[in-house]
Design an enzyme around this catalytic site. Structure first.
Site, PDB file in Angstrom:
ATOM      1  N   HIS A 131      -7.697   8.218   1.938  1.00  0.00           N
ATOM      2  CA  HIS A 131      -7.444   6.877   1.334  1.00  0.00           C
ATOM      3  C   HIS A 131      -8.565   6.039   1.525  1.00  0.00           C
ATOM      4  O   HIS A 131      -9.255   5.589   0.881  1.00  0.00           O
ATOM      5  CB  HIS A 131      -6.238   6.273   1.253  1.00  0.00           C
ATOM      6  CG  HIS A 131      -6.155   4.777   0.590  1.00  0.00           C
ATOM      7  ND1 HIS A 131      -6.044   4.566  -0.574  1.00  0.00           N
ATOM      8  CD2 HIS A 131      -5.852   3.593   1.285  1.00  0.00           C
ATOM      9  CE1 HIS A 131      -5.836   3.544  -1.099  1.00  0.00           C
ATOM     10  NE2 HIS A 131      -5.922   2.744   0.174  1.00  0.00           N
ATOM     11  N   GLU A 199       3.450   4.067   0.024  1.00  0.00           N
ATOM     12  CA  GLU A 199       3.508   3.921   1.663  1.00  0.00           C
ATOM     13  C   GLU A 199       5.097   4.022   2.112  1.00  0.00           C
ATOM     14  O   GLU A 199       5.852   4.133   1.363  1.00  0.00           O
ATOM     15  CB  GLU A 199       2.884   2.406   1.845  1.00  0.00           C
ATOM     16  CG  GLU A 199       1.529   1.908   1.073  1.00  0.00           C
ATOM     17  CD  GLU A 199       1.283   0.812   1.784  1.00  0.00           C
ATOM     18  OE1 GLU A 199       1.386   0.470   2.750  1.00  0.00           O
ATOM     19  OE2 GLU A 199       0.201  -0.099   0.934  1.00  0.00           O
ATOM     20  N   GLN A 238      -8.401  -7.703  -6.846  1.00  0.00           N
ATOM     21  CA  GLN A 238      -8.523  -7.204  -5.736  1.00  0.00           C
ATOM     22  C   GLN A 238     -10.037  -7.383  -5.363  1.00  0.00           C
ATOM     23  O   GLN A 238     -10.533  -7.824  -4.447  1.00  0.00           O
ATOM     24  CB  GLN A 238      -7.797  -6.088  -5.376  1.00  0.00           C
ATOM     25  CG  GLN A 238      -8.070  -5.806  -3.753  1.00  0.00           C
ATOM     26  CD  GLN A 238      -7.520  -4.305  -3.619  1.00  0.00           C
ATOM     27  OE1 GLN A 238      -6.796  -3.727  -4.296  1.00  0.00           O
ATOM     28  NE2 GLN A 238      -7.609  -3.598  -2.468  1.00  0.00           N
TER      29      GLN A 238
END
Lengths: 417, 417
Positions: A131, A199, A238
């Site tokens: 990731h 997650e 973001q």
């Protein structure tokens, strides 16, 4: 082990699991602690009222709390004893079978689940090398995707605890500043790049003291258990905001957790070796023993009134940095952990395309739409999409599952004037 | 306004201030809510027991809580009415003067102060343009110190709530990963660059709901008050860890707040114009009215058993981004704020050297030692240094002060084996 309760063979909530949660029913509006078993919930207030824990030495008030915190704060050794007793209660030779069936069980389909813990601080790690590499390529430099610190420490940042909600809670598409097409001027807009992040979150049971560091070997006794965690992200917000102090509004609008806390003891049989770390880590991060967990994970997207499509299959065992290292690193400077703190793993991605734990990676930042079963495609999430994450460990015909965490993206919130 | 209590003329805690705090005494070990007045504390349980609030419509249980949260959650309008009554209680024509003097007052010198609030989420902003510019020059690029987003939004990140302590609590020098002299390999070491950061923190009184955005004009009613905040920082740990997700262990080992929460109503007379923002901000950040506060600030370093030296004098009024904008930005994406949340301003620095709110800036990252009164110098903090921050507003002979926040750096913690 044979229970008198009918547990479907493929159930996440086998007699080997026994995860803890907080629920209400139509008739019982005050939150109660229960344990999932098959399609039922065993009510722990009932068990305490029956004095099933009479010979165990701990404060029984914990069963009357409206969250798991006081139970968790008893510490791992006591929690293990309590869990063992709960397992005994559910086995054939315990007795009281009729009473338990009649008064101690609630169907999960008739219960409403609530946040199981009062969350203290929430930390989000960044512990999957796949990731971090994928995101680094897209957000920064394809040739130097991993920053120099990444292989030396489990990178992490603090997240927002107030906006973490229980599975099944829906939320409005967030708005904020994103860069306009000139790539220089920000505009105000609903996010056009709404994403999920797959997650697993560790829930801290025992508190540490300020100034204390928790070693790798001690770390396991500070853990109560684990939940699935969806760290919903608005990639365009973001991307514009995150430098130099990290993600903020691109993340803190909403997060979702699964309702059943799977204990660390239930996951003990599923420990596996950790990936080799190169370069070697500093002493306080050095591993001994089995520190990763073999947990299968999947993510599905379900458009409104359509069937779901699984878009990701991953495994928690591939994480470069594990939970023991995360706790040792978090406290090496003396930062204290509290009962109810939540340590999320960061997005869990494998090394191939179908194993990426976010749409950012799966769609290569919107360049490669992914196919859904209804012949639609997705780059990022659309209004009324539901995202469903599932997790389970399985070995020697023993299954320990998390159930699921799901949430639906509503359209932008209309302000009433 | 004349009180029957003797308030020294230069007291931070004038009859115009009346900040709230939580205290215990040798005889009263259960935490109680009090209001600072001169050198005394007015006990609010006593006032409630005397029925001084009899005609006011709110839940009087708030005065028996062990933190300010339930009082703050009543909302700004009710808090203003309560504060007005407390002021009346302290004025000459209220009556009960003898009873109050005998039973309602405690000397501050005989009280121990505690964290005034149960902290929910803690957010740290980065709102001084001088500080952001100074740090950007040292940590990144001298020619492009401010990143492109900085003038468009109040940059912020989430911090650690668990390690925030009350003034007077000391802490051990933190350890962690720092870069070795080759500038490539990390080593494990106690920090060699321990710093303070001069900040003011806003304390949220009223909660908002998930999905809601708070406008600039509504923002003022969500604020209960303000405290001084020392965001202790380990610069070498921070520098190595902070990319790409922001500061973590370089900050979360310890933070300090002052004990008395100065209400927003006490600071109303000290509102001033905000600096002009260029380029213009997006609509949701547009200001009307007076949004900055004229608050004088100072930082002193006191080596063990020596006199203190004031190393910084700054003013809160110079902040580029103000509290109204911080709240509007924080919630624009639907993130909710809760009673007890803490929004720190970021380091408050002025435009000249003696006005910088951190040693990083004052010593130009260690290159220019600063002189102390005892003929020692400092680049960063040494063991047994105490840092004392003070803040006060003053106008037309009315003084409203924060008192001080202080803490001492102990040596590294010796682990007992």
């Amino acid at each position: 082990m044979q229970s008198y309760i009918n547990i479907p063979p493929n159930s996440d909530f086998s007699i080997h699991n026994l995860p803890f949660g907080i629920y209400t029913t139509e008739n019982e509006l005050v939150k109660r602690i229960g344990v999932a078993v098959g399609e039922h919930i065993l009510d722990l207030q009932f068990c305490q009222n029956m004095d099933f824990f009479y010979d165990l030495d701990f404060d029984k008030k914990v069963f009357y709390a409206q969250n798991l915190n006081s139970l968790m704060a008893l510490g791992r050794a006591t929690n293990r004893i309590i869990r063992n007793r709960i397992q005994e209660i559910l086995l054939e030779d315990f007795g009281f079978e009729g009473l338990i069936q009649d008064y101690g069980l609630v169907k999960q389909s008739e219960a409403t689940m609530h946040l199981p813990i009062q969350i203290g601080d929430y930390t989000d790690f960044y512990s999957s090398i796949e990731h971090a590499t994928n995101v680094g390529k897209m957000f920064r430099d394809p040739d130097n995707a991993l920053l120099p610190n990444w292989r030396h420490l489990p990178v992490a940042y603090h997240g927002r605890a107030s906006s973490i909600h229980i599975s099944g809670t829906n939320f409005h598409r967030p708005k904020g500043q994103i860069l306009s097409e000139d790539n220089k001027t920000p505009i105000f807009s609903a996010t056009k790049a709404l994403d999920f992040e797959l997650e697993i979150a560790t829930i801290i049971g025992s508190s540490s003291k300020i100034g204390e560091s928790i070693s790798i070997s001690e770390s396991q006794d500070y853990i109560f258990g684990f939940v699935l965690f969806n760290d919903w992200s608005a990639r365009d917000i973001q991307r514009w905001e995150y430098q130099p102090l990290g993600p903020f509004l691109g993340k803190n609008f909403f997060s979702s957790i699964s309702p059943w806390v799977v204990t660390i003891d239930a996951l003990e049989p599923f420990r596996v070796e950790s990936p080799i770390q190169n370069p070697p880590v500093l002493d306080y991060l050095k591993l001994e023993g089995l520190r990763n967990f073999d947990i299968h994970l999947s993510v599905a997207i379900q458009p409104e009134n359509e069937e779901e499509t699984i878009v990701c299959r991953a495994n928690f065992k591939e994480m470069y940095w594990n939970v023991a290292q995360q706790i040792a690193h978090h406290t090496v400077n003396g930062c204290n952990l509290n009962t109810g703190d939540l340590l999320a793993s960061g997005t869990i991605s494998g090394s191939e395309s179908g194993t990426y734990g976010s749409l950012l990676e799966l769609s290569e930042n919107g360049k490669k739409p992914i196919q859904l079963a209804n012949n639609q495609t997705r780059t990022f999430l659309e209004d009324n999409d539901t995202v469903i994450m599932r997790g389970w460990a399985e070995k020697d015909e023993v299954r320990v599952g998390f159930g699921e965490v799901k949430g639906k993206v509503l359209g932008i919130r209309i302000e009433l004037v």
